[in-house]
Design a protein around this motif. Structure first.
Motif, PDB file in Angstrom:
ATOM      1  N   ASP A 117       0.961  -1.504   0.038  1.00 19.12           N
ATOM      2  CA  ASP A 117       0.038   0.108   0.137  1.00 19.12           C
ATOM      3  C   ASP A 117       0.791   1.244  -0.118  1.00 19.12           C
ATOM      4  O   ASP A 117       0.540   2.256  -0.683  1.00 19.12           O
ATOM      5  N   PHE A 118       1.884   1.331   0.940  1.00 21.27           N
ATOM      6  CA  PHE A 118       2.719   2.611   0.977  1.00 21.27           C
ATOM      7  C   PHE A 118       3.536   2.553  -0.160  1.00 21.27           C
ATOM      8  O   PHE A 118       3.805   3.947  -0.871  1.00 21.27           O
ATOM      9  N   GLY A 119       4.037   1.688  -0.719  1.00 24.01           N
ATOM     10  CA  GLY A 119       4.971   1.786  -1.897  1.00 24.01           C
ATOM     11  C   GLY A 119       4.172   2.010  -3.146  1.00 24.01           C
ATOM     12  O   GLY A 119       4.565   2.902  -3.861  1.00 24.01           O
ATOM     13  N   MET A 120       3.048   1.408  -3.351  1.00 26.36           N
ATOM     14  CA  MET A 120       2.202   1.801  -4.425  1.00 26.36           C
ATOM     15  C   MET A 120       1.549   3.076  -4.212  1.00 26.36           C
ATOM     16  O   MET A 120       1.702   3.882  -5.366  1.00 26.36           O
ATOM     17  N   CYS A 121       1.504   3.620  -3.135  1.00 21.31           N
ATOM     18  CA  CYS A 121       0.938   5.340  -3.122  1.00 21.31           C
ATOM     19  C   CYS A 121       1.915   5.946  -3.557  1.00 21.31           C
ATOM     20  O   CYS A 121       1.867   6.792  -4.109  1.00 21.31           O
ATOM     21  N   LEU A 122       3.167   5.664  -3.284  1.00 23.74           N
ATOM     22  CA  LEU A 122       4.492   6.543  -3.784  1.00 23.74           C
ATOM     23  C   LEU A 122       4.525   6.498  -5.169  1.00 23.74           C
ATOM     24  O   LEU A 122       4.923   7.558  -5.690  1.00 23.74           O
ATOM     25  N   ILE A 123       4.141   5.349  -5.792  1.00 21.97           N
ATOM     26  CA  ILE A 123       4.146   5.565  -7.236  1.00 21.97           C
ATOM     27  C   ILE A 123       3.111   6.063  -7.810  1.00 21.97           C
ATOM     28  O   ILE A 123       2.996   6.788  -8.721  1.00 21.97           O
ATOM     29  N   ARG A 124       1.783   5.707  -7.355  1.00 27.49           N
ATOM     30  CA  ARG A 124       0.602   5.985  -8.117  1.00 27.49           C
ATOM     31  C   ARG A 124       0.097   7.381  -7.877  1.00 27.49           C
ATOM     32  O   ARG A 124      -0.251   8.126  -8.719  1.00 27.49           O
ATOM     33  N   VAL A 125       0.500   7.862  -6.579  1.00 26.49           N
ATOM     34  CA  VAL A 125       0.257   9.417  -6.309  1.00 26.49           C
ATOM     35  C   VAL A 125       1.291  10.134  -6.340  1.00 26.49           C
ATOM     36  O   VAL A 125       1.235  11.171  -6.892  1.00 26.49           O
ATOM     37  N   GLY A 126       2.451   9.729  -6.059  1.00 28.62           N
ATOM     38  CA  GLY A 126       3.633  10.557  -6.169  1.00 28.62           C
ATOM     39  C   GLY A 126       3.552  11.744  -5.463  1.00 28.62           C
ATOM     40  O   GLY A 126       2.897  11.762  -4.388  1.00 28.62           O
ATOM     41  N   ASP A 127       4.564  12.759  -5.515  1.00 30.78           N
ATOM     42  CA  ASP A 127       4.649  13.851  -4.622  1.00 30.78           C
ATOM     43  C   ASP A 127       4.373  15.233  -5.265  1.00 30.78           C
ATOM     44  O   ASP A 127       4.427  16.142  -4.691  1.00 30.78           O
ATOM     45  N   GLU A 128       3.656  15.041  -6.211  1.00 31.85           N
ATOM     46  CA  GLU A 128       3.192  16.358  -7.011  1.00 31.85           C
ATOM     47  C   GLU A 128       2.108  16.996  -6.244  1.00 31.85           C
ATOM     48  O   GLU A 128       2.055  18.288  -6.589  1.00 31.85           O
ATOM     49  N   GLN A 129       1.645  16.441  -5.453  1.00 32.37           N
ATOM     50  CA  GLN A 129       0.246  17.015  -4.840  1.00 32.37           C
ATOM     51  C   GLN A 129       0.681  17.774  -3.491  1.00 32.37           C
ATOM     52  O   GLN A 129      -0.124  18.351  -2.796  1.00 32.37           O
ATOM     53  N   LEU A 130       2.092  17.652  -3.158  1.00 32.28           N
ATOM     54  CA  LEU A 130       2.507  18.032  -1.856  1.00 32.28           C
ATOM     55  C   LEU A 130       3.078  19.462  -2.035  1.00 32.28           C
ATOM     56  O   LEU A 130       3.536  19.828  -3.263  1.00 32.28           O
ATOM     57  N   TYR A 185       0.310  -3.470 -10.959  1.00 33.01           N
ATOM     58  CA  TYR A 185       0.363  -4.681 -10.303  1.00 33.01           C
ATOM     59  C   TYR A 185      -1.112  -5.002  -9.776  1.00 33.01           C
ATOM     60  O   TYR A 185      -1.697  -4.151  -9.240  1.00 33.01           O
ATOM     61  N   ASP A 186      -1.529  -6.293 -10.002  1.00 35.55           N
ATOM     62  CA  ASP A 186      -2.722  -6.884  -9.517  1.00 35.55           C
ATOM     63  C   ASP A 186      -2.607  -7.882  -8.341  1.00 35.55           C
ATOM     64  O   ASP A 186      -1.982  -9.030  -8.628  1.00 35.55           O
ATOM     65  N   ARG A 187      -2.804  -7.891  -7.251  1.00 35.73           N
ATOM     66  CA  ARG A 187      -2.769  -8.947  -6.116  1.00 35.73           C
ATOM     67  C   ARG A 187      -3.271 -10.096  -6.508  1.00 35.73           C
ATOM     68  O   ARG A 187      -2.585 -11.298  -6.097  1.00 35.73           O
ATOM     69  N   GLY A 188      -4.160 -10.107  -7.368  1.00 32.30           N
ATOM     70  CA  GLY A 188      -4.662 -11.478  -7.762  1.00 32.30           C
ATOM     71  C   GLY A 188      -4.098 -11.987  -9.201  1.00 32.30           C
ATOM     72  O   GLY A 188      -4.709 -12.993  -9.563  1.00 32.30           O
ATOM     73  N   GLY A 189      -3.237 -11.544  -9.365  1.00 33.72           N
ATOM     74  CA  GLY A 189      -2.408 -11.862 -10.793  1.00 33.72           C
ATOM     75  C   GLY A 189      -1.771 -13.003 -10.876  1.00 33.72           C
ATOM     76  O   GLY A 189      -1.587 -13.767  -9.729  1.00 33.72           O
ATOM     77  N   ALA A 190      -1.176 -13.572 -11.782  1.00 30.85           N
ATOM     78  CA  ALA A 190      -0.524 -14.766 -11.882  1.00 30.85           C
ATOM     79  C   ALA A 190       1.114 -14.554 -11.192  1.00 30.85           C
ATOM     80  O   ALA A 190       1.306 -15.915 -10.848  1.00 30.85           O
ATOM     81  N   TYR A 191       1.705 -13.573 -11.216  1.00 27.46           N
ATOM     82  CA  TYR A 191       2.946 -13.403 -10.602  1.00 27.46           C
ATOM     83  C   TYR A 191       3.012 -12.731  -9.246  1.00 27.46           C
ATOM     84  O   TYR A 191       2.434 -11.608  -8.946  1.00 27.46           O
ATOM     85  N   ASP A 192       3.951 -13.215  -8.292  1.00 29.15           N
ATOM     86  CA  ASP A 192       3.986 -12.449  -7.142  1.00 29.15           C
ATOM     87  C   ASP A 192       5.168 -11.484  -7.406  1.00 29.15           C
ATOM     88  O   ASP A 192       5.925 -11.694  -8.440  1.00 29.15           O
ATOM     89  N   PRO A 193       5.521 -10.533  -6.474  1.00 23.43           N
ATOM     90  CA  PRO A 193       6.285  -9.595  -6.763  1.00 23.43           C
ATOM     91  C   PRO A 193       7.873 -10.070  -7.250  1.00 23.43           C
ATOM     92  O   PRO A 193       8.458  -9.601  -8.012  1.00 23.43           O
ATOM     93  N   ASP A 194       8.307 -11.230  -6.197  1.00 21.65           N
ATOM     94  CA  ASP A 194       9.482 -11.768  -6.627  1.00 21.65           C
ATOM     95  C   ASP A 194       9.738 -12.327  -7.946  1.00 21.65           C
ATOM     96  O   ASP A 194      10.873 -12.225  -8.694  1.00 21.65           O
ATOM     97  N   GLU A 195       8.702 -13.221  -8.454  1.00 19.92           N
ATOM     98  CA  GLU A 195       8.549 -13.626  -9.787  1.00 19.92           C
ATOM     99  C   GLU A 195       8.829 -12.384 -10.963  1.00 19.92           C
ATOM    100  O   GLU A 195       9.655 -12.583 -11.746  1.00 19.92           O
ATOM    101  N   ILE A 196       8.068 -11.304 -10.753  1.00 17.37           N
ATOM    102  CA  ILE A 196       8.186 -10.217 -11.727  1.00 17.37           C
ATOM    103  C   ILE A 196       9.655  -9.725 -11.605  1.00 17.37           C
ATOM    104  O   ILE A 196      10.197  -9.370 -12.705  1.00 17.37           O
ATOM    105  N   ALA A 197      10.026  -9.537 -10.391  1.00 19.59           N
ATOM    106  CA  ALA A 197      11.481  -9.066 -10.367  1.00 19.59           C
ATOM    107  C   ALA A 197      12.603  -9.885 -11.057  1.00 19.59           C
ATOM    108  O   ALA A 197      13.317  -9.314 -11.774  1.00 19.59           O
ATOM    109  N   ASP A 198      12.389 -11.070 -10.939  1.00 17.37           N
ATOM    110  CA  ASP A 198      13.278 -12.253 -11.574  1.00 17.37           C
ATOM    111  C   ASP A 198      13.103 -11.872 -13.150  1.00 17.37           C
ATOM    112  O   ASP A 198      13.953 -12.100 -13.863  1.00 17.37           O
TER     113      ASP A 198
END
Length: 198
Positions: A117-130, A185-198
């Motif tokens: 959630d917090f990492g996704m917020c960093l990416i999806r919302v960004g800091d332009e609103q601050l 990223y979709d938590r219900g998707g086929a790959y977990d984050p480690d698989e995506i990074a690999d």
């Protein structure tokens, strides 16, 4: 019992104060987590404090006991995402191994965090609103992430594990590719984050 031992035992009122403070911090963290989820789902501008309060099942005035404003919530959400990333990168680097091992471990950490959630917020919302001052502070933290990747790429080249390249451009490419995961990223998707990074 000696006086020094007795003085090291917290009084009942100190224990109660400590328990209240821990409870307050847990509730404050719940506000931030819920807001981060909602910012990710709806966007920052489309999420009101009334919406956050409704999801938590509390009144809007109750939220103000824990946070001052929606801008403060966003700042703290983005800051937590950055801090998690920097801490994860540092732990990966301290684990040792070759520069390539460390780079791969850092990439996995980053991929994991941008799906939270917090990492996704960093990416999806960004800091332009601050506000500008907060934006500057957060951009300095983001630069530390870029610098960590850049140094590992440089070390990988020096160790002969990576082809000669411009470390700055490679670090930008790695950071950009990994950051983009947080957008699709979709938590219900086929790959977990480690698989995506690999």
């Amino acid at each position: 019992m000696s006086n020094s031992t007795e003085s090291s035992i917290p009084s009942l009122s100190q224990q109660r104060r400590s328990a209240r403070e821990l409870n307050r911090l847990a509730k404050r963290q719940a506000v931030l987590s819920t807001a981060a989820q909602m910012f990710n789902e709806r966007g920052f501008h489309a999420t009101s404090l009334d919406d956050v309060a409704a999801r938590l099942g509390v009144s809007k005035p109750t939220l103000y006991y824990y946070v001052k404003s929606k801008d403060q919530i966003l700042l703290e959400c983005v800051q937590q995402g950055l801090e998690m990333t920097l801490e994860g990168i540092e732990v990966s680097r301290r684990a040792g191994g070759s520069a390539l091992d460390q780079l791969e471990a850092c990439m996995r950490v980053y991929a994991r965090i941008v799906t939270m959630d917090f990492g996704m917020c960093l990416i999806r919302v960004g800091d332009e609103q601050l506000p500008p001052d907060s934006r500057k502070a957060l951009r300095r933290m983001k630069a530390q992430i870029d610098l960590a990747f850049r140094r590992l790429v440089e070390a990988g080249v020096q160790q002969g594990l990576l082809a000669p390249c411009d470390p700055k451009m490679v670090a930008f490419m790695i950071g950009g590719a990994l950051s983009w995961i947080g957008r699709w990223y979709d938590r219900g998707g086929a790959y977990d984050p480690d698989e995506i990074a690999d």
